[in-house]
Design an enzyme around this catalytic site. Structure first.
Site, PDB file in Angstrom:
ATOM      1  N   GLY A   1       0.867  -1.196   0.037  1.00 45.61           N
ATOM      2  CA  GLY A   1      -0.048  -0.125  -0.114  1.00 45.61           C
ATOM      3  C   GLY A   1       0.801   1.257  -0.092  1.00 45.61           C
ATOM      4  N   SER A   2       0.281   2.260   0.311  1.00 41.84           N
ATOM      5  CA  SER A   2       0.570   3.527   0.399  1.00 41.84           C
ATOM      6  C   SER A   2       1.966   3.738   1.428  1.00 41.84           C
ATOM      7  CB  SER A   2      -0.299   4.827   0.463  1.00 41.84           C
ATOM      8  OG  SER A   2       0.233   5.904   0.997  1.00 41.84           O
ATOM      9  N   THR A   3       2.932   4.694   1.110  1.00 45.44           N
ATOM     10  CA  THR A   3       4.169   4.963   1.952  1.00 45.44           C
ATOM     11  C   THR A   3       3.478   5.965   3.130  1.00 45.44           C
ATOM     12  OG1 THR A   3       4.466   7.047   0.431  1.00 45.44           O
ATOM     13  CG2 THR A   3       5.568   5.075   0.090  1.00 45.44           C
ATOM     14  N   VAL A   4       2.194   6.487   3.040  1.00 46.64           N
ATOM     15  CA  VAL A   4       1.870   7.180   4.192  1.00 46.64           C
ATOM     16  C   VAL A   4       1.517   6.269   5.219  1.00 46.64           C
ATOM     17  CG1 VAL A   4      -0.155   8.772   4.893  1.00 46.64           C
ATOM     18  CG2 VAL A   4       0.557   8.874   2.613  1.00 46.64           C
ATOM     19  N   GLY A   5       1.476   4.878   5.055  1.00 48.78           N
ATOM     20  CA  GLY A   5       1.271   3.873   5.997  1.00 48.78           C
ATOM     21  C   GLY A   5       2.329   3.942   7.174  1.00 48.78           C
TER      22      GLY A   5
END
Lengths: 398, 138
Positions: free
Chosen positions: B61-65
């Site tokens: 998933g997203s690097t914001v994770g």
């Protein structure tokens, strides 16, 4: 992994808490991806700026790094924020969001990050040269730097790019290495292409093909005699969004293409495939209630063209022109801004329709950007209409 | 029983294992305000990862994770350690910035939900100290 004395000192905390945390991140990534060393970088671009994506946690981390003595060691610029820093009220941004977004920008600024707030750093003074190692996030800019400029970067995330900014290093793996830049899949583009919109569609077609391959091969394109900066900017954004690509080569166009032979495995891209991609990028039956040009951020040449198209016309819908602040200032000086704003369109500098907090505000986006379509549908649950730059302006003023 | 792996993020912790056979996307897949897995169709859907030794093959998933892990930690809802078959950028960065011990390149199929696990991430050693059955009888 081999560390230099300076790198070891950073890891041991001799250069402060922020540099230590940063070095821990880079060392771990180097370990995971089998890097033998950390190499110096000359430029950094940091994504993850919009408060809408960072939230309080991301802001807390950035503040902690700034409090921990974090200072950039190389030129570092910033991705778009969630709002126009100077003109957020006119775009319907809440004062609460504006306050939080300002705190994010302040945390970055304290560390010496230049708050360009643009996804096109290569248009506003962060221009890496051929062969230079850099650490960029923002997938479209990564693709542009690697492919069009011939610089070398992996597809970094926000925190790893910040870690490189605060140390000046990046782990040497992936697209930093010669062997990872060799093209493995040939695409012969039979379709004649022109404009950001058709190049965006090509990025979707090729991106979806390489995305399906486990190895995600570097594409090598033939059949494109020339491409403008704006067309390449659009293609980069699209192939990175739909294919996770960090690098491509175009014979006769991009600087590293001549280093390589045409890969043996070949796929032909027909006009029909381009038209199909264009059709798939539209899924709305209704009229657009939101129009945006500038994903990636518009160049001064595109703004000049837009002003020319809008002379004496009236925009009937919410129409955002997204670009970097310095480009907007040039547009002000040239009188383009006056023409565009008199027509009823709004400049949204520093931000874009992908990262602004606009979920729920609109139903259908009209744009010339394949990347914007992807995020409008996935993230904001909008329908999309995909048209050429000129058609977007025509529909906006109809 | 001891398992040996690779240090991703330093530290030591001990807790009850929560094992997933699926990748985890922290951004959008875990609620940072409750610690519950919210991804529909996930094998941990509805379960809390707070205080657990969280075991899963790899992140996605997203690097914001990475920031979601940081926020979980700030809210006191983070896993006490993370064990992966193969770690990737999002989980590694999230663990490092949040001071969550993390070890990968482990035979994670040896670990079952409910086992008591001691993680010495500094040495890359994971010790299974108690089986789930024993735990129930004691």
């Amino acid at each position: 992994m081999n560390l230099t004395p300076l790198q070891t000192a950073m890891l041991d905390g001799a250069h402060g808490r922020a540099a230590q945390k940063s070095m821990q991140i880079l060392a771990a990534l180097g370990k995971i991806y089998g890097a033998e060393e950390l190499i110096p970088v000359t430029s950094v671009q940091i994504a993850g700026v919009s408060y809408a994506n960072l939230g309080e946690a991301g802001l807390a981390f950035l503040s902690d790094m700034a409090d921990g003595g974090g200072k950039t060691r190389v030129l570092t610029t910033l991705n778009p924020a969630g709002m126009d820093i100077e003109n957020w009220q006119a775009l319907g941004i809440s004062p609460e969001f504006a306050r939080d977004q300002t705190r994010v920008i302040e945390a970055f600024s304290r560390m010496g990050v230049v708050a360009t707030c643009s996804c096109t750093p290569y248009l506003v003074g962060n221009v890496p040269l051929y062969g230079q190692h850099i650490a960029w996030s923002e997938s479209s800019a990564v693709c542009f730097a690697n492919s069009v400029l011939g610089a070398r970067t992996n597809r970094e995330g926000g925190p790893s790019a910040l870690a490189s900014a605060l140390t000046g290093f990046s782990p040497a793996y992936g697209l930093h290495l010669d062997e990872q830049r060799v093209p493995r899949l040939h695409f012969h583009v039979e379709a004649p292409l022109s404009g950001t919109f058709q190049f965006g569609a090509l990025g979707k077609v090729i991106g979806e093909i390489i995305e399906k391959r486990a190895t995600r091969p570097v594409p090598y394109l033939t059949g494109i005699p020339q491409a403008s900066l704006e067309e390449l900017k659009s293609f980069c954004a699209s192939i990175a969004t739909y294919g996770g690509a960090g690098l491509f080569h175009i014979q006769g166009v991009t600087p590293e293409a001549s280093l390589f032979a045409v890969p043996a495995e070949s796929i032909t891209i027909s006009s029909q495939q381009i038209h199909q991609a264009i059709e798939h990028l539209s899924n709305a039956a209704d009229e657009p209630d939101f129009i945006s040009l500038g994903c990636p951020h518009l160049s001064i040449d595109e703004i000049a063209h837009l002003a020319q198209l809008l002379v004496g016309r009236q925009v009937r819908k919410e129409f955002w022109i997204t670009t970097a602040r310095p480009i907007k200032q040039m547009a002000d000086r040239m009188g383009y801004t006056r023409i565009i704003e008199q027509a009823g369109a709004k400049f949204a500098a520093d931000t874009c329709c992908v990262v602004a907090p606009i979920q729920g505000r609109f139903k259908t986006l009209l744009t010339d950007s394949a990347k914007a379509c992807y995020y409008a549908r996935g993230k904001n649950k909008f329908n999309t209409l995909y048209r050429s730059f000129e058609e977007v302006v025509n529909e906006a003023t109809r | 029983m001891n398992l040996t792996g690779r240090t991703i993020s330093n530290g030591q912790a001990q807790g009850s294992a929560l094992v997933s056979q699926m990748g985890i996307s922290f951004f959008g897949g875990v609620d940072p305000e409750t610690g519950l897995v919210t991804e529909t169709g996930h094998d941990l859907y509805g379960q809390s990862i707070a205080g657990k030794v969280l075991v899963f093959p790899t992140g996605k998933g997203s690097t914001v994770g990475s920031y979601t892990l940081y926020r979980l930690k700030a809210n006191g809802l983070a896993p006490c350690a993370i064990l992966n078959r193969e770690c990737e950028t999002i989980t590694a960065v999230g663990c490092i910035i949040s001071d969550i011990p993390c070890v990968d390149l482990l035979a994670i199929d040896q670990i079952q939900t409910g086992m008591q696990v001691a993680v010495n991430a500094d040495e890359g050693i994971v010790t299974i100290t108690q089986s789930p059955c024993l735990q129930e009888t004691t």
